[in-house]
Motif scaffolding. Structure first.
Motif, mmCIF file in Angstrom:
data_model
loop_
_atom_site.group_PDB
_atom_site.id
_atom_site.type_symbol
_atom_site.label_atom_id
_atom_site.label_comp_id
_atom_site.label_asym_id
_atom_site.label_seq_id
_atom_site.Cartn_x
_atom_site.Cartn_y
_atom_site.Cartn_z
ATOM 1 N N SER A 126 45.960 45.214 37.369
ATOM 2 C CA SER A 126 45.289 44.344 38.325
ATOM 3 C C SER A 126 44.406 43.330 37.587
ATOM 4 O O SER A 126 44.895 42.553 36.766
ATOM 5 C CB SER A 126 44.500 45.192 39.328
ATOM 6 O OG SER A 126 44.075 44.431 40.423
ATOM 7 N N ASP A 171 48.178 29.903 40.940
ATOM 8 C CA ASP A 171 48.769 31.145 41.436
ATOM 9 C C ASP A 171 47.753 31.986 42.208
ATOM 10 O O ASP A 171 48.121 32.723 43.127
ATOM 11 C CB ASP A 171 49.363 31.942 40.271
ATOM 12 C CG ASP A 171 50.694 31.360 39.807
ATOM 13 O OD1 ASP A 171 51.112 30.321 40.356
ATOM 14 O OD2 ASP A 171 51.300 31.929 38.877
ATOM 15 N N TRP A 172 46.486 31.881 41.841
ATOM 16 C CA TRP A 172 45.448 32.554 42.634
ATOM 17 C C TRP A 172 45.375 31.958 44.041
ATOM 18 O O TRP A 172 45.112 32.673 45.013
ATOM 19 C CB TRP A 172 44.099 32.442 41.943
ATOM 20 C CG TRP A 172 43.841 33.540 40.964
ATOM 21 C CD1 TRP A 172 43.992 33.500 39.612
ATOM 22 C CD2 TRP A 172 43.398 34.868 41.269
ATOM 23 N NE1 TRP A 172 43.675 34.710 39.049
ATOM 24 C CE2 TRP A 172 43.299 35.567 40.035
ATOM 25 C CE3 TRP A 172 43.070 35.529 42.442
ATOM 26 C CZ2 TRP A 172 42.895 36.900 39.969
ATOM 27 C CZ3 TRP A 172 42.664 36.847 42.372
ATOM 28 C CH2 TRP A 172 42.576 37.512 41.147
ATOM 29 N N HIS A 208 55.701 45.886 38.292
ATOM 30 C CA HIS A 208 55.105 45.346 39.511
ATOM 31 C C HIS A 208 55.738 46.009 40.724
ATOM 32 O O HIS A 208 56.962 46.154 40.801
ATOM 33 C CB HIS A 208 55.334 43.837 39.577
ATOM 34 C CG HIS A 208 54.264 43.088 40.281
ATOM 35 N ND1 HIS A 208 53.084 42.704 39.658
ATOM 36 C CD2 HIS A 208 54.157 42.657 41.559
ATOM 37 C CE1 HIS A 208 52.316 42.049 40.518
ATOM 38 N NE2 HIS A 208 52.946 42.027 41.682
ATOM 39 N N ASP A 242 51.010 45.605 37.683
ATOM 40 C CA ASP A 242 50.530 45.018 38.946
ATOM 41 C C ASP A 242 49.441 43.983 38.658
ATOM 42 O O ASP A 242 48.369 43.983 39.268
ATOM 43 C CB ASP A 242 49.987 46.109 39.875
ATOM 44 C CG ASP A 242 50.965 47.266 40.035
ATOM 45 O OD1 ASP A 242 52.128 47.010 40.366
ATOM 46 O OD2 ASP A 242 50.554 48.433 39.822
ATOM 47 N N ASP A 294 53.622 45.072 46.439
ATOM 48 C CA ASP A 294 52.277 44.704 45.980
ATOM 49 C C ASP A 294 51.777 43.517 46.790
ATOM 50 O O ASP A 294 52.546 42.612 47.126
ATOM 51 C CB ASP A 294 52.341 44.325 44.494
ATOM 52 C CG ASP A 294 50.971 44.309 43.837
ATOM 53 O OD1 ASP A 294 49.963 44.089 44.534
ATOM 54 O OD2 ASP A 294 50.916 44.508 42.611
ATOM 55 N N ALA A 321 47.012 40.719 37.949
ATOM 56 C CA ALA A 321 46.471 39.567 38.652
ATOM 57 C C ALA A 321 47.153 38.291 38.159
ATOM 58 O O ALA A 321 47.738 38.282 37.070
ATOM 59 C CB ALA A 321 44.962 39.474 38.416
ATOM 60 N N PRO A 322 47.103 37.198 38.921
ATOM 61 C CA PRO A 322 47.765 35.942 38.522
ATOM 62 C C PRO A 322 47.167 35.344 37.254
ATOM 63 O O PRO A 322 46.029 35.636 36.876
ATOM 64 C CB PRO A 322 47.537 35.033 39.728
ATOM 65 C CG PRO A 322 47.326 35.953 40.877
ATOM 66 C CD PRO A 322 46.584 37.127 40.297
ATOM 67 N N LEU A 330 47.917 33.640 46.037
ATOM 68 C CA LEU A 330 47.484 34.993 46.386
ATOM 69 C C LEU A 330 46.483 34.973 47.533
ATOM 70 O O LEU A 330 46.558 35.801 48.451
ATOM 71 C CB LEU A 330 46.877 35.674 45.161
ATOM 72 C CG LEU A 330 46.293 37.081 45.394
ATOM 73 C CD1 LEU A 330 47.344 38.017 45.958
ATOM 74 C CD2 LEU A 330 45.711 37.633 44.095
ATOM 75 N N HIS A 354 50.507 48.132 45.116
ATOM 76 C CA HIS A 354 49.663 47.637 44.032
ATOM 77 C C HIS A 354 49.277 48.719 43.027
ATOM 78 O O HIS A 354 48.779 48.413 41.956
ATOM 79 C CB HIS A 354 48.398 47.011 44.618
ATOM 80 C CG HIS A 354 47.527 46.333 43.602
ATOM 81 N ND1 HIS A 354 47.949 45.263 42.844
ATOM 82 C CD2 HIS A 354 46.246 46.580 43.203
ATOM 83 C CE1 HIS A 354 46.989 44.864 42.038
ATOM 84 N NE2 HIS A 354 45.935 45.654 42.228
ATOM 85 N N ILE A 392 49.968 41.348 45.585
ATOM 86 C CA ILE A 392 50.158 40.239 44.654
ATOM 87 C C ILE A 392 51.656 39.968 44.602
ATOM 88 O O ILE A 392 52.423 40.819 44.143
ATOM 89 C CB ILE A 392 49.625 40.572 43.248
ATOM 90 C CG1 ILE A 392 48.131 40.921 43.309
ATOM 91 C CG2 ILE A 392 49.877 39.407 42.289
ATOM 92 C CD1 ILE A 392 47.549 41.388 41.984
#
Length: 264
Positions: A25, A57-58, A165, A49, A169, A51-52, A61, A196, A171
């Motif tokens: 994450s 990309d965030w 991943h 899994d 998820d 984070a971007p 999300l 996730h 994400i």
């Protein structure tokens, strides 16, 4: 930057020239930051899994998070987060918020309850408030920074990289796929039926994929001669209840403590 320095202090303490690092994450983002800053100190990178890797990309999300959820979870979360109990770090309020937040990505009720119980067991009210401040700072330095983008550096990263991943998820899988495609020696494995917390939902599959990635080059890449008492690779992880799978840091735990898991 302090989180990256913490990682390197652990490596230095054990006098290792290079280590294998796993991040889950938010920890995946920190692991990528460590890799692009110190590529000569890594033998392998595993992103679980994750984070971007960019502000763009965030944004994707955040749009995913804003979509309607079952059982009015968003409304309930807003009500909890605006309460006085939540604002002071009350553990019951924090647990209730986490239960609603993660329900969209943890499909089995027993896994969800195990997760929220594990999160609660590692915190006090002061720890909850500290974790929120850490998360806010990390977000401001990464997701909240308009120009944040790890992709140019990832394209030059010559480290074997595995992304695991969950199919469900929160994400989106395509964000992990973008990371895998950017790293020259990157590979993505999607775990069917998982969300996730793949290490909780499919621990054997995660363990097998992780070890199969390390095993072919583990002995040749070790920083010193292997003997039965010498570790082959080093995994950084927050202290959690004992289990087969070590998961690397989240924003909530990074400044609280580190444990070291050795693998052969």
């Amino acid at each position: 930057r302090s989180e990256i320095d913490d990682l390197d202090r652990v490596r230095s303490h054990f006098e290792l020239e290079s280590v294998a690092v796993l991040g889950h994450s938010w920890g995946g983002l920190l692991a990528m930051e460590y890799a692009v800053r110190h590529p000569d100190r890594l033998s392998h990178l595993v992103l679980l899994d994750t984070a971007p890797a960019s502000a763009d990309d965030w944004r994707i999300l955040r749009e995913e998070f804003a979509r309607p959820r079952p059982d009015r979870d968003l409304e309930t979360m807003r009500a909890i987060s605006s309460s006085a109990a939540y604002e002071r770090g009350d553990l019951e309020a924090e647990t209730a918020y986490n239960r609603h937040h993660f329900r969209m990505t943890v499909r089995r009720p027993d896994h969800l309850e195990a997760l929220v119980a594990r999160l609660r067991s590692n915190f006090t009210e002061e720890g909850v408030l500290l974790a929120r401040r850490i998360a806010q700072r990390l977000s401001a330095e990464t997701a909240g920074s308009a120009g944040y983008d790890l992709f140019p550096a990832l394209r030059g990263l010559e480290i074997p990289t595995l992304l695991l991943h969950g199919e469900h998820d929160f994400i989106p899988v395509e964000l992990a796929e973008r990371i895998a495609n950017a790293v020259p020696d990157g590979r993505l494995s999607v775990l069917r039926g998982c969300g996730h917390f793949t290490y909780l939902e499919a621990p054997e599959r995660v363990f097998e994929d992780k070890t199969s990635t390390l095993r072919p080059t583990c002995w040749a890449g070790a920083s010193r001669r292997w003997t039965p008492s010498t570790p082959c690779s080093l995994w950084f992880a927050p202290r959690l209840p004992a289990g087969r799978m070590a998961t690397s840091t989240s924003a909530a735990s990074v400044t609280r403590w580190w444990t070291v898991w050795w693998t052969r």
